[in-house]
Enzyme design. Structure first.
Site, PDB file in Angstrom:
ATOM      1  N   SER A  67      90.475  22.393 110.436  1.00 40.38           N
ATOM      2  CA  SER A  67      91.214  22.530 109.180  1.00 40.38           C
ATOM      3  C   SER A  67      91.021  23.966 108.717  1.00 40.38           C
ATOM      4  O   SER A  67      90.024  24.612 109.073  1.00 40.38           O
ATOM      5  CB  SER A  67      90.641  21.560 108.144  1.00 40.38           C
ATOM      6  OG  SER A  67      90.888  22.016 106.824  1.00 40.38           O
ATOM      7  N   TYR A  92      83.634  17.957 103.968  1.00 38.62           N
ATOM      8  CA  TYR A  92      84.832  18.046 104.801  1.00 38.62           C
ATOM      9  C   TYR A  92      84.854  19.365 105.579  1.00 38.62           C
ATOM     10  O   TYR A  92      85.050  19.379 106.802  1.00 38.62           O
ATOM     11  CB  TYR A  92      86.065  17.928 103.910  1.00 38.62           C
ATOM     12  CG  TYR A  92      87.384  17.931 104.639  1.00 38.62           C
ATOM     13  CD1 TYR A  92      87.841  16.795 105.304  1.00 38.62           C
ATOM     14  CD2 TYR A  92      88.189  19.069 104.657  1.00 38.62           C
ATOM     15  CE1 TYR A  92      89.064  16.801 105.966  1.00 38.62           C
ATOM     16  CE2 TYR A  92      89.407  19.082 105.312  1.00 38.62           C
ATOM     17  CZ  TYR A  92      89.844  17.941 105.967  1.00 38.62           C
ATOM     18  OH  TYR A  92      91.056  17.946 106.625  1.00 38.62           O
TER      19      TYR A  92
HETATM   20  N1  LIG Z   1      97.135  16.905 105.908  1.00 38.55           N
HETATM   21  C1  LIG Z   1      96.545  18.096 105.830  1.00 38.55           C
HETATM   22  O1  LIG Z   1      96.903  18.944 105.004  1.00 38.55           O
HETATM   23  C2  LIG Z   1      95.432  18.430 106.786  1.00 38.55           C
HETATM   24  C3  LIG Z   1      94.911  19.724 106.784  1.00 38.55           C
HETATM   25  C4  LIG Z   1      93.893  20.043 107.669  1.00 38.55           C
HETATM   26  C5  LIG Z   1      93.412  19.088 108.537  1.00 38.55           C
HETATM   27  N2  LIG Z   1      93.923  17.825 108.520  1.00 38.55           N
HETATM   28  C6  LIG Z   1      93.396  16.856 109.454  1.00 38.55           C
HETATM   29  O2  LIG Z   1      94.467  16.192 110.082  1.00 38.55           O
HETATM   30  C7  LIG Z   1      93.984  14.964 110.603  1.00 38.55           C
HETATM   31  C8  LIG Z   1      95.007  13.875 110.317  1.00 38.55           C
HETATM   32  O3  LIG Z   1      94.994  13.601 108.918  1.00 38.55           O
HETATM   33  P1  LIG Z   1      96.308  13.434 108.045  1.00 38.55           P
HETATM   34  O4  LIG Z   1      96.404  14.607 107.169  1.00 38.55           O
HETATM   35  O5  LIG Z   1      97.453  13.078 108.899  1.00 38.55           O
HETATM   36  O6  LIG Z   1      95.870  12.231 107.098  1.00 38.55           O
HETATM   37  P2  LIG Z   1      96.221  10.678 107.144  1.00 38.55           P
HETATM   38  O7  LIG Z   1      95.320  10.044 106.140  1.00 38.55           O
HETATM   39  O8  LIG Z   1      97.686  10.485 106.960  1.00 38.55           O
HETATM   40  O9  LIG Z   1      95.811  10.218 108.603  1.00 38.55           O
HETATM   41  C9  LIG Z   1      94.483  10.041 109.000  1.00 38.55           C
HETATM   42  C10 LIG Z   1      94.366   8.749 109.781  1.00 38.55           C
HETATM   43  O10 LIG Z   1      93.027   8.623 110.243  1.00 38.55           O
HETATM   44  C11 LIG Z   1      92.682   7.252 110.145  1.00 38.55           C
HETATM   45  N3  LIG Z   1      91.234   7.081 110.092  1.00 38.55           N
HETATM   46  C12 LIG Z   1      90.404   7.428 109.076  1.00 38.55           C
HETATM   47  N4  LIG Z   1      89.159   7.062 109.364  1.00 38.55           N
HETATM   48  C13 LIG Z   1      89.180   6.478 110.586  1.00 38.55           C
HETATM   49  C14 LIG Z   1      88.191   5.885 111.412  1.00 38.55           C
HETATM   50  N5  LIG Z   1      86.925   5.798 111.018  1.00 38.55           N
HETATM   51  N6  LIG Z   1      88.567   5.386 112.610  1.00 38.55           N
HETATM   52  C15 LIG Z   1      89.870   5.439 113.000  1.00 38.55           C
HETATM   53  N7  LIG Z   1      90.844   5.972 112.244  1.00 38.55           N
HETATM   54  C16 LIG Z   1      90.503   6.491 111.051  1.00 38.55           C
HETATM   55  C17 LIG Z   1      93.337   6.805 108.852  1.00 38.55           C
HETATM   56  O11 LIG Z   1      93.428   5.385 108.786  1.00 38.55           O
HETATM   57  C18 LIG Z   1      94.670   7.502 108.931  1.00 38.55           C
HETATM   58  O12 LIG Z   1      95.629   6.697 109.561  1.00 38.55           O
HETATM   59  C19 LIG Z   1      92.615  14.737 109.959  1.00 38.55           C
HETATM   60  O13 LIG Z   1      91.605  15.042 110.895  1.00 38.55           O
HETATM   61  C20 LIG Z   1      92.601  15.734 108.831  1.00 38.55           C
HETATM   62  O14 LIG Z   1      91.305  16.137 108.475  1.00 38.55           O
HETATM   63  C21 LIG Z   1      94.925  17.488 107.653  1.00 38.55           C
END
Ligand SMILES: NC(=O)c1ccc[n+]([C@@H]2O[C@H](COP(=O)([O-])OP(=O)(O)OC[C@H]3O[C@@H](n4cnc5c(N)ncnc54)[C@H](O)[C@@H]3O)[C@@H](O)[C@H]2O)c1
Length: 256
Positions: free
Chosen positions: A144, A157
């Protein structure tokens, strides 16, 4: 493009947001995908979306918690068995919790590290033998922008994502001679389940002036899961064959 016709793929976090977008993208490019998520309902939504795309016949799903060692061991073994091997692992599952650092409980700290960092390790460890056996394995991990650019109130985080960067770099070096590539992606603000819930998680007295460099310099507002999925498709395919041991920032230039 059909860059994944002969690739077997596991994607965590496949029930929402960027993981879901990546499942749909790699299916659309011909891959066989096993999607993992702790949220079984989310996986069913992904299945419905794949059906609408006409790609659901190459999708299998398996609800599991990536922070649970036993569930990961059994779930990954079953998935690899069903796929018949493994070329690509995308570790997208993750959570965000926010608080003033002096008020962050040990439980919350451990939960964030346990899923984002330890969960990524557990999935990787379980998948590595099959990835190495393929001779062209690729791991895409989720960092991230918070790992390299301080985001206030997100110490656990940011620390988990910094750990993911270090883990990714280690994997890339350690297994380079066995044909494995390991890369991280570092998204900025992307519309997803996480960003929908972030404002409600921040401390009520959050100082917004501390959130510098949040605005993308291209596009209109936040990016979409598809913006990240397209980059992952490049990295995980042969188009990314000269890319390993690095992190790719995908933030519309916000941190440039
Ligand atoms: N959205 C952003 O702006 C952003 C920015 C930087 C990094 N990220 C990273 O992107 C990745 C995807 O996240 P997103 O933004 O799509 O959010 P999101 O919440 O839409 O998706 C995350 C998914 O991970 C699943 N999850 C959470 N804990 C879990 C576990 N213990 N076992 C299995 N599944 C689990 C959730 O149920 C969810 O479906 C994450 O690693 C997040 O940290 C997102």
């Amino acid at each position: 493009m059909n860059r994944f016709v002969d690739r077997r793929i596991i994607i965590t976090g496949g029930g929402s947001g960027i993981g879901q977008g990546t499942v749909l993208r790699l299916l659309a490019e011909g891959g066989r995908v096993h999607a993992i998520d702790v949220n079984a309902d989310g996986l069913e939504v992904t299945r419905t979306m794949a059906a609408a795309d006409g790609t659901a016949d190459r999708l299998s799903v398996g609800p599991l918690d990536i922070s649970n060692e036993h569930e990961v061991g059994a779930g990954v073994a079953a998935a690899i068995d069903e796929l018949g091997g493994l070329e690509v692992l995308v570790n997208a599952a993750g959570i965000l919790r926010a608080a003033h650092t002096h008020e962050c409980t040990l439980d919350v700290w451990n939960q964030v590290i346990g899923i984002n960092l330890t969960g990524t390790f557990l999935m990787t460890r379980a998948a590595l033998p099959a990835l190495l056996e393929s001779g062209r394995g690729v791991i895409v991990n989720f960092s991230s922008t918070s790992a390299s650019f301080a985001h206030p109130y997100m110490a656990a985080y940011a620390a988990s994502k910094g750990g993911v960067d270090a883990l990714t770099h280690t994997l890339a070096v350690e297994y380079s001679k066995q044909g494995l590539r390991a890369v991280a992606v570092a998204p900025g603000g992307i519309t997803s389940g996480i960003t929908e819930t972030t404002p409600g998680m921040l401390p009520s007295d959050a100082d917004w002036s501390l959130f510098t460099k949040m605005s993308p310099i291209i596009g209109k507002g936040m990016g979409s899961p598809a913006d990240v999925a397209g980059v992952i498709a490049m990295l995980a395919s042969d188009d990314g064959r000269y890319i390993t041991a690095t992190s790719v920032r995908i933030d519309g230039g916000a941190h440039g």
